[in-house]
Design a protein around this motif. Sequence first.
Motif, PDB file in Angstrom:
ATOM      1  N   UNK A 170       0.822  -1.213   0.000  1.00 42.87           N
ATOM      2  CA  UNK A 170       0.000   0.000   0.000  1.00 42.87           C
ATOM      3  C   UNK A 170       0.855   1.263   0.000  1.00 42.87           C
ATOM      4  N   UNK A 171       1.982   1.228   0.671  1.00 45.41           N
ATOM      5  CA  UNK A 171       2.866   2.392   0.688  1.00 45.41           C
ATOM      6  C   UNK A 171       3.552   2.591  -0.659  1.00 45.41           C
ATOM      7  N   UNK A 172       3.770   1.510  -1.376  1.00 43.63           N
ATOM      8  CA  UNK A 172       4.448   1.588  -2.668  1.00 43.63           C
ATOM      9  C   UNK A 172       3.516   2.029  -3.787  1.00 43.63           C
ATOM     10  N   UNK A 173       2.297   1.470  -3.818  1.00 41.22           N
ATOM     11  CA  UNK A 173       1.407   1.807  -4.936  1.00 41.22           C
ATOM     12  C   UNK A 173      -0.071   1.820  -4.559  1.00 41.22           C
ATOM     13  N   UNK A 198       7.706 -11.331  13.161  1.00 43.06           N
ATOM     14  CA  UNK A 198       7.218 -10.987  11.824  1.00 43.06           C
ATOM     15  C   UNK A 198       6.280 -12.042  11.255  1.00 43.06           C
ATOM     16  N   UNK A 199       6.597 -13.313  11.511  1.00 51.23           N
ATOM     17  CA  UNK A 199       5.777 -14.389  10.958  1.00 51.23           C
ATOM     18  C   UNK A 199       4.381 -14.411  11.568  1.00 51.23           C
ATOM     19  N   UNK A 200       4.270 -13.964  12.802  1.00 51.52           N
ATOM     20  CA  UNK A 200       2.969 -14.011  13.487  1.00 51.52           C
ATOM     21  C   UNK A 200       2.248 -12.671  13.465  1.00 51.52           C
ATOM     22  N   UNK A 201       2.874 -11.665  12.873  1.00 56.52           N
ATOM     23  CA  UNK A 201       2.208 -10.365  12.751  1.00 56.52           C
ATOM     24  C   UNK A 201       1.295 -10.415  11.524  1.00 56.52           C
ATOM     25  N   UNK A 202       0.111 -10.966  11.751  1.00 56.14           N
ATOM     26  CA  UNK A 202      -0.866 -11.135  10.682  1.00 56.14           C
ATOM     27  C   UNK A 202      -2.029 -10.178  10.895  1.00 56.14           C
ATOM     28  N   UNK A 203      -2.701  -9.871   9.795  1.00 59.40           N
ATOM     29  CA  UNK A 203      -3.839  -8.976   9.902  1.00 59.40           C
ATOM     30  C   UNK A 203      -4.636  -8.915   8.618  1.00 59.40           C
ATOM     31  N   UNK A 204      -5.425  -7.872   8.493  1.00 59.60           N
ATOM     32  CA  UNK A 204      -6.251  -7.681   7.305  1.00 59.60           C
ATOM     33  C   UNK A 204      -5.390  -7.199   6.145  1.00 59.60           C
ATOM     34  N   UNK A 205      -5.997  -7.134   4.967  1.00 62.73           N
ATOM     35  CA  UNK A 205      -5.240  -6.674   3.800  1.00 62.73           C
ATOM     36  C   UNK A 205      -4.754  -5.234   3.986  1.00 62.73           C
ATOM     37  N   UNK A 206      -5.431  -4.456   4.824  1.00 61.12           N
ATOM     38  CA  UNK A 206      -5.066  -3.057   5.018  1.00 61.12           C
ATOM     39  C   UNK A 206      -4.181  -2.844   6.236  1.00 61.12           C
ATOM     40  N   UNK A 207      -3.757  -3.925   6.881  1.00 59.63           N
ATOM     41  CA  UNK A 207      -2.790  -3.786   7.959  1.00 59.63           C
ATOM     42  C   UNK A 207      -3.363  -3.688   9.354  1.00 59.63           C
ATOM     43  N   UNK A 208      -4.659  -3.934   9.527  1.00 60.75           N
ATOM     44  CA  UNK A 208      -5.237  -3.951  10.873  1.00 60.75           C
ATOM     45  C   UNK A 208      -4.963  -5.304  11.515  1.00 60.75           C
ATOM     46  N   UNK A 209      -4.730  -5.288  12.824  1.00 56.29           N
ATOM     47  CA  UNK A 209      -4.144  -6.467  13.458  1.00 56.29           C
ATOM     48  C   UNK A 209      -4.932  -6.907  14.684  1.00 56.29           C
ATOM     49  N   UNK A 210      -4.892  -8.214  14.912  1.00 55.16           N
ATOM     50  CA  UNK A 210      -5.330  -8.765  16.172  1.00 55.16           C
ATOM     51  C   UNK A 210      -6.828  -8.884  16.343  1.00 55.16           C
ATOM     52  N   UNK A 211      -7.196  -9.284  17.557  1.00 53.06           N
ATOM     53  CA  UNK A 211      -8.595  -9.571  17.857  1.00 53.06           C
ATOM     54  C   UNK A 211      -9.456  -8.316  17.879  1.00 53.06           C
TER      55      UNK A 211
END
Length: 427
Positions: A170-173, A198-211
Amino acid sequence: MLKTQTLRATASRFLAIAGVGMLALAACADTPIQTASTASPTSAALTPSAPAQSFAHWLGELRQDALQAGIRADLFDRVTTGLQPDPGVLRADQSQPEFTRPVWEYLDGAVSPQRVASGKRLLLQQHDTLNAIEQRYGVDRHILVAIWGLESNYGNNMGDRQVVRSLATLAYEGRRPVFARTQLLAALEILQRGDITPERMLGSWAGAMGQTQFIPTTYNSYAVDFDGNGKRDIWNSSADALASAANYLNASGWQSGQPWGLEVTLPNDFDYALADMNVRKPLSDWSTLGVRDGNGRALRANPGEHSASLLLPAGHRGPAFLVMNNFRSILRYNNSTSYALAIGLLSERFQNAGQINGNWPTDDRPLSRSERLELQERLSAGGFEPGGVDGIIGANTRQAIRRFQQTLEWPADGYPSPALLEKLREL
């Protein structure tokens, strides 16, 4: 997916407004000091910029910025080695659904029997934790569990995309590269502190994270280590996730012991132009205007509650609600009145309440995106000043609709209906 300037928020608020069927990953918290206008999916330019340089060259420039911001070189290199843009993220960022679901269908999904039952069960299971969170932050447990339910289906749907890769794409394009770059640097700060790998830092396509679907800057400001294990883990610790949401709402002006709002009935001669979130009146004033509760009884003032606004989510033909300060706090989590209404109603369903007495205008279809664009174009051509043509019915467009409705001597509720568009076509 929390509050005002998030890519996750832009997506989720669009979903909430448009009623697209996915209710998990529905919103994301952003910082409470930002303005609501920036939360709109169309507040930033919606046309993605074509990259002027290769991704590798762009990544090299980002590395310099990251190191200047205090990110260790070894961490940056480890996280970005082999990194490439995610085409799926770019498609999601550029997608704009043509058709919308009406608010009553959105609410049906948000307060589904299954979601209510799961929430009730978790309220019992998390009783002690929620007690402690309430005591520390003063935020009602039912609201917190409702947010948990809508954001991630109680932690069961947090997103499975690599947050760093999504934000780098998203930051690139993407449509909002400056914002995404800020979030990416914030995500690197989280990794450097060691709260998550890094491997467990998962989220939505827009970068929102966690429960509770925090974006990185919101996480850095408001996430808390409530279980005391030394990490702010909103992915794997429900205590941390719920307390973080409570901390955020508390910072957003939550008033302990106050309701979010209530359903009301309106008199036949009511001035619907008062149905505006910018209009705030004490309950006593609304009562003088003939407003009653959902059962037709006189309004009862709440000690400490100063004012309320009238919300007509489906126009004058649908149910009406008086919403108060805590409703606005929920809006800071996700700047969609449909979302905030869903949170309020779901929190009440957990307590065997929250049933709506009014009837929805189910014969009235929502305008498609093309029709919303046309509506704004025709309002502008007619001199009603909708504040731009972006397909989103925001405050300026609703004011423009009211001005046009008043020329027709229609109820000036600011609601965009097919009948209204037909009238504009006649101009």
